[in-house]
Write an enzyme that holds these catalytic residues in place. Structure first.
Site, PDB file in Angstrom:
ATOM      1  N   THR A 136       0.821  -1.206   0.000  1.00  0.00           N
ATOM      2  CA  THR A 136       0.000   0.000   0.000  1.00  0.00           C
ATOM      3  C   THR A 136       0.860   1.263   0.000  1.00  0.00           C
ATOM      4  O   THR A 136       2.017   1.230   0.434  1.00  0.00           O
ATOM      5  CB  THR A 136      -0.889  -0.020   1.271  1.00  0.00           C
ATOM      6  OG1 THR A 136      -1.438   1.266   1.484  1.00  0.00           O
ATOM      7  CG2 THR A 136      -0.090  -0.378   2.511  1.00  0.00           C
ATOM      8  N   ASP A 137       0.266   2.381  -0.422  1.00  0.00           N
ATOM      9  CA  ASP A 137       0.977   3.665  -0.345  1.00  0.00           C
ATOM     10  C   ASP A 137       1.026   4.187   1.093  1.00  0.00           C
ATOM     11  O   ASP A 137       1.764   5.132   1.388  1.00  0.00           O
ATOM     12  CB  ASP A 137       0.329   4.710  -1.269  1.00  0.00           C
ATOM     13  CG  ASP A 137      -1.124   5.023  -0.924  1.00  0.00           C
ATOM     14  OD1 ASP A 137      -1.700   4.346  -0.047  1.00  0.00           O
ATOM     15  OD2 ASP A 137      -1.687   5.956  -1.531  1.00  0.00           O
ATOM     16  N   GLU A 138       0.252   3.560   1.989  1.00  0.00           N
ATOM     17  CA  GLU A 138       0.202   4.070   3.369  1.00  0.00           C
ATOM     18  C   GLU A 138       1.542   3.903   4.094  1.00  0.00           C
ATOM     19  O   GLU A 138       1.790   4.553   5.104  1.00  0.00           O
ATOM     20  CB  GLU A 138      -0.935   3.391   4.147  1.00  0.00           C
ATOM     21  CG  GLU A 138      -2.274   3.669   3.489  1.00  0.00           C
ATOM     22  CD  GLU A 138      -3.487   3.271   4.298  1.00  0.00           C
ATOM     23  OE1 GLU A 138      -3.414   3.275   5.533  1.00  0.00           O
ATOM     24  OE2 GLU A 138      -4.511   2.942   3.682  1.00  0.00           O
ATOM     25  N   TYR A 161      -1.626  -0.585  11.016  1.00  0.00           N
ATOM     26  CA  TYR A 161      -1.787  -1.241   9.699  1.00  0.00           C
ATOM     27  C   TYR A 161      -0.601  -0.907   8.802  1.00  0.00           C
ATOM     28  O   TYR A 161       0.073  -1.801   8.280  1.00  0.00           O
ATOM     29  CB  TYR A 161      -3.102  -0.804   9.030  1.00  0.00           C
ATOM     30  CG  TYR A 161      -3.149  -1.134   7.545  1.00  0.00           C
ATOM     31  CD1 TYR A 161      -3.155  -2.462   7.102  1.00  0.00           C
ATOM     32  CD2 TYR A 161      -3.169  -0.126   6.561  1.00  0.00           C
ATOM     33  CE1 TYR A 161      -3.173  -2.771   5.742  1.00  0.00           C
ATOM     34  CE2 TYR A 161      -3.199  -0.431   5.212  1.00  0.00           C
ATOM     35  CZ  TYR A 161      -3.203  -1.751   4.800  1.00  0.00           C
ATOM     36  OH  TYR A 161      -3.218  -2.053   3.457  1.00  0.00           O
ATOM     37  N   LYS A 165       2.406  -3.305   7.287  1.00  0.00           N
ATOM     38  CA  LYS A 165       2.656  -3.488   5.846  1.00  0.00           C
ATOM     39  C   LYS A 165       4.099  -3.058   5.519  1.00  0.00           C
ATOM     40  O   LYS A 165       4.777  -3.697   4.717  1.00  0.00           O
ATOM     41  CB  LYS A 165       1.659  -2.680   5.010  1.00  0.00           C
ATOM     42  CG  LYS A 165       0.238  -3.213   5.012  1.00  0.00           C
ATOM     43  CD  LYS A 165       0.080  -4.608   4.416  1.00  0.00           C
ATOM     44  CE  LYS A 165       0.318  -4.665   2.935  1.00  0.00           C
ATOM     45  NZ  LYS A 165      -0.004  -6.009   2.374  1.00  0.00           N
TER      46      LYS A 165
HETATM   47  P1  NAD Z   1      -9.285  -7.667   2.296  1.00  0.00           P
HETATM   48  O1  NAD Z   1      -9.277  -7.395   3.753  1.00  0.00           O
HETATM   49  O2  NAD Z   1     -10.533  -7.460   1.519  1.00  0.00           O
HETATM   50  O3  NAD Z   1      -8.808  -9.172   2.029  1.00  0.00           O
HETATM   51  C1  NAD Z   1      -7.690  -9.733   2.647  1.00  0.00           C
HETATM   52  C2  NAD Z   1      -7.814 -11.249   2.593  1.00  0.00           C
HETATM   53  O4  NAD Z   1      -6.635 -11.786   3.203  1.00  0.00           O
HETATM   54  C3  NAD Z   1      -9.022 -11.796   3.379  1.00  0.00           C
HETATM   55  O5  NAD Z   1      -9.771 -12.705   2.596  1.00  0.00           O
HETATM   56  C4  NAD Z   1      -8.382 -12.483   4.587  1.00  0.00           C
HETATM   57  O6  NAD Z   1      -9.096 -13.627   5.035  1.00  0.00           O
HETATM   58  C5  NAD Z   1      -7.016 -12.863   4.041  1.00  0.00           C
HETATM   59  N1  NAD Z   1      -6.025 -13.013   5.134  1.00  0.00           N
HETATM   60  C6  NAD Z   1      -5.702 -12.079   6.068  1.00  0.00           C
HETATM   61  N2  NAD Z   1      -4.803 -12.580   6.921  1.00  0.00           N
HETATM   62  C7  NAD Z   1      -4.540 -13.856   6.518  1.00  0.00           C
HETATM   63  C8  NAD Z   1      -3.701 -14.897   7.018  1.00  0.00           C
HETATM   64  N3  NAD Z   1      -2.961 -14.730   8.114  1.00  0.00           N
HETATM   65  N4  NAD Z   1      -3.688 -16.081   6.353  1.00  0.00           N
HETATM   66  C9  NAD Z   1      -4.455 -16.270   5.253  1.00  0.00           C
HETATM   67  N5  NAD Z   1      -5.286 -15.326   4.753  1.00  0.00           N
HETATM   68  C10 NAD Z   1      -5.332 -14.125   5.377  1.00  0.00           C
HETATM   69  O7  NAD Z   1      -8.090  -6.784   1.704  1.00  0.00           O
HETATM   70  P2  NAD Z   1      -7.936  -6.139   0.250  1.00  0.00           P
HETATM   71  O8  NAD Z   1      -8.515  -4.772   0.279  1.00  0.00           O
HETATM   72  O9  NAD Z   1      -8.359  -7.119  -0.776  1.00  0.00           O
HETATM   73  O10 NAD Z   1      -6.348  -5.957   0.205  1.00  0.00           O
HETATM   74  C11 NAD Z   1      -5.514  -7.000  -0.309  1.00  0.00           C
HETATM   75  C12 NAD Z   1      -4.068  -6.569  -0.217  1.00  0.00           C
HETATM   76  O11 NAD Z   1      -3.863  -5.371  -0.958  1.00  0.00           O
HETATM   77  C13 NAD Z   1      -3.601  -6.280   1.206  1.00  0.00           C
HETATM   78  O12 NAD Z   1      -2.297  -6.783   1.343  1.00  0.00           O
HETATM   79  C14 NAD Z   1      -3.607  -4.763   1.303  1.00  0.00           C
HETATM   80  O13 NAD Z   1      -2.631  -4.302   2.217  1.00  0.00           O
HETATM   81  C15 NAD Z   1      -3.262  -4.379  -0.135  1.00  0.00           C
HETATM   82  N6  NAD Z   1      -3.795  -3.070  -0.556  1.00  0.00           N
HETATM   83  C16 NAD Z   1      -5.117  -2.770  -0.377  1.00  0.00           C
HETATM   84  C17 NAD Z   1      -5.600  -1.546  -0.833  1.00  0.00           C
HETATM   85  C18 NAD Z   1      -7.059  -1.184  -0.672  1.00  0.00           C
HETATM   86  O14 NAD Z   1      -7.415  -0.035  -0.928  1.00  0.00           O
HETATM   87  N7  NAD Z   1      -7.947  -2.099  -0.323  1.00  0.00           N
HETATM   88  C19 NAD Z   1      -4.736  -0.628  -1.434  1.00  0.00           C
HETATM   89  C20 NAD Z   1      -3.391  -0.988  -1.611  1.00  0.00           C
HETATM   90  C21 NAD Z   1      -2.932  -2.213  -1.174  1.00  0.00           C
END
Ligand code: NAD
Length: 341
Positions: A136-138, A161, A165
């Protein structure tokens, strides 16, 4: 290719798997612990439509080290796309330990399992293997009115968070430098789109407004995010994993900088058009006490991925938001079921 995806039952992972299944012949293995934000119905729908047998799901926590190692050795992936993480800042402020466990220790276990697997490969297979870490950009902290984050911005995470990350990004890069694990890292701005769990701003506000409930906005609503439609993020992820250079980082931005208040007002305007009521949806807005340590502004400079990998988003913020609000209007019941599970 054989692609192992972690966190594929989440919002972005689900969109990535649907895209890969519909547009490629790659074999997909999804590892997910199936947490509170997970959902498999979107992938089920795609599998039923395509009648494909190129997809498998394992319900597993990344902290189950032995099982994780066994699955990786048996599947023999060419590419790992690591999305599994706890992802909601507010929850990280309430219960940081889950973020340390999943995002730091989970990534550490995955890296160690991959290292063992990678070391067992032939030279030819080693030259094709990639570990793609999705971040993430965070991790870069908070901006003032000016400036944008880029690949060379120093890390300055401010919430549990983003700190978790940031730690996982550092671990991934150190496995590249120390053990030669071929990694690619991407850091993306805020995503939105269908199937996002309604604790994040856009689905939360959309569902509250659809149900004529008060719409909470933190502080004065002036915090700025750089919004990207999830399908455009997925395109960038696939491009980075397939064409990116080993050891490199790519920042992925949204070209959609908006204050939270602007985002909420736009959702209200869309709903005024699609489902007019006797009042304006904006009347539901209510300002609430600000989040602790709330980052003021994020903005990403995406020049590197644009010029080196030829990526650009296909959706403007307004097009993506319209698609998203229309989707939540049609599918609001899905989340009643998820939240009750
Ligand atoms: P989300 O919370 O919708 O999904 C995350 C998934 O990971 C869930 O299904 C959860 O069950 C699974 N998970 C979490 N911990 C786990 C573990 N210990 N073992 C197995 N599975 C596990 O998140 P998202 O929004 O789809 O984000 C996905 C990734 O992208 C993350 O790494 C997040 O940091 C990154 N990201 C998200 C955004 C955003 O805006 N949503 C932006 C940039 C990056």
């Amino acid at each position: 290719m054989k692609i192992l995806i972690t966190g594929g039952c989440g919002f972005i992972g689900g969109a990535l798997i649907r895209k890969l299944l519909t547009t490629t012949d790659h074999e997909i293995l999804n590892l997910d612990k199936f947490g509170y934000a997970s959902d498999h119905s979107s992938i089920d729908q795609t599998i039923n439509q395509l009648k494909t047998n190129k997809y498998k799901l394992f319900k597993i926590d990344l902290n189950n080290k032995n099982k994780l190692e066994e699955i990786i050795q048996n599947f023999e992936p060419d590419l790992i796309m690591h999305l599994a993480a706890e992802s909601h800042v507010d929850r990280s402020i309430e219960s940081p330990e889950h973020f340390i466990e999943s995002n730091i220790l989970g990534t550490f276990n995955l890296l160690e399992s991959c290292r063992k697997f990678f070391d067992s490969l032939s030279i030819e297979k080693k030259s094709k293997f990639i570990f793609h870490h999705i971040s993430t950009d965070e991790v870069f902290g908070s901006l003032g009115e000016k400036g944008r984050f880029s690949e060379s911005t120093p890390y300055d995470p401010r919430s549990p968070y983003s700190a978790s990350k940031a730690s996982s990004d550092h671990l991934v890069r150190s496995w590249y430098h120390t053990y030669g694990l071929p990694v690619i890292v991407t850091n993306c701005s805020n995503n939105f789109g269908p199937w996002q769990f309604p604790e994040k701003l856009i689905p939360l506000v959309t569902l509250k407004a659809i149900h004529s409930e008060k719409i909470p906005i933190y502080g004065d609503g002036s915090n700025v995010r750089d919004w990207l439609f999830v399908e455009d993020h997925v395109d960038a992820l696939i491009l980075s994993a397939m064409k990116g250079e080993i050891g490199e980082t790519y920042c992925i931005g949204g070209f959609g900088e908006r204050t939270n208040l602007e985002v909420v007002e736009k959702i209200c305007d869309i709903l005024d058009d699609l489902t007019p009521k006797s009042f304006k949806h904006k009347d539901l807005i209510s300002f609430v006490k600000d989040r602790k340590g709330h980052d003021q502004r994020y903005s990403i400079n995406s020049e590197k991925i644009q010029s080196e990998l030829n990526w650009e988003p296909k959706h403007s913020f307004d097009d993506g938001l319209l698609k998203t609000v229309e989707w939540y209007l049609k599918n609001e019941n899905i989340f009643n079921t998820m939240q009750n599970n």
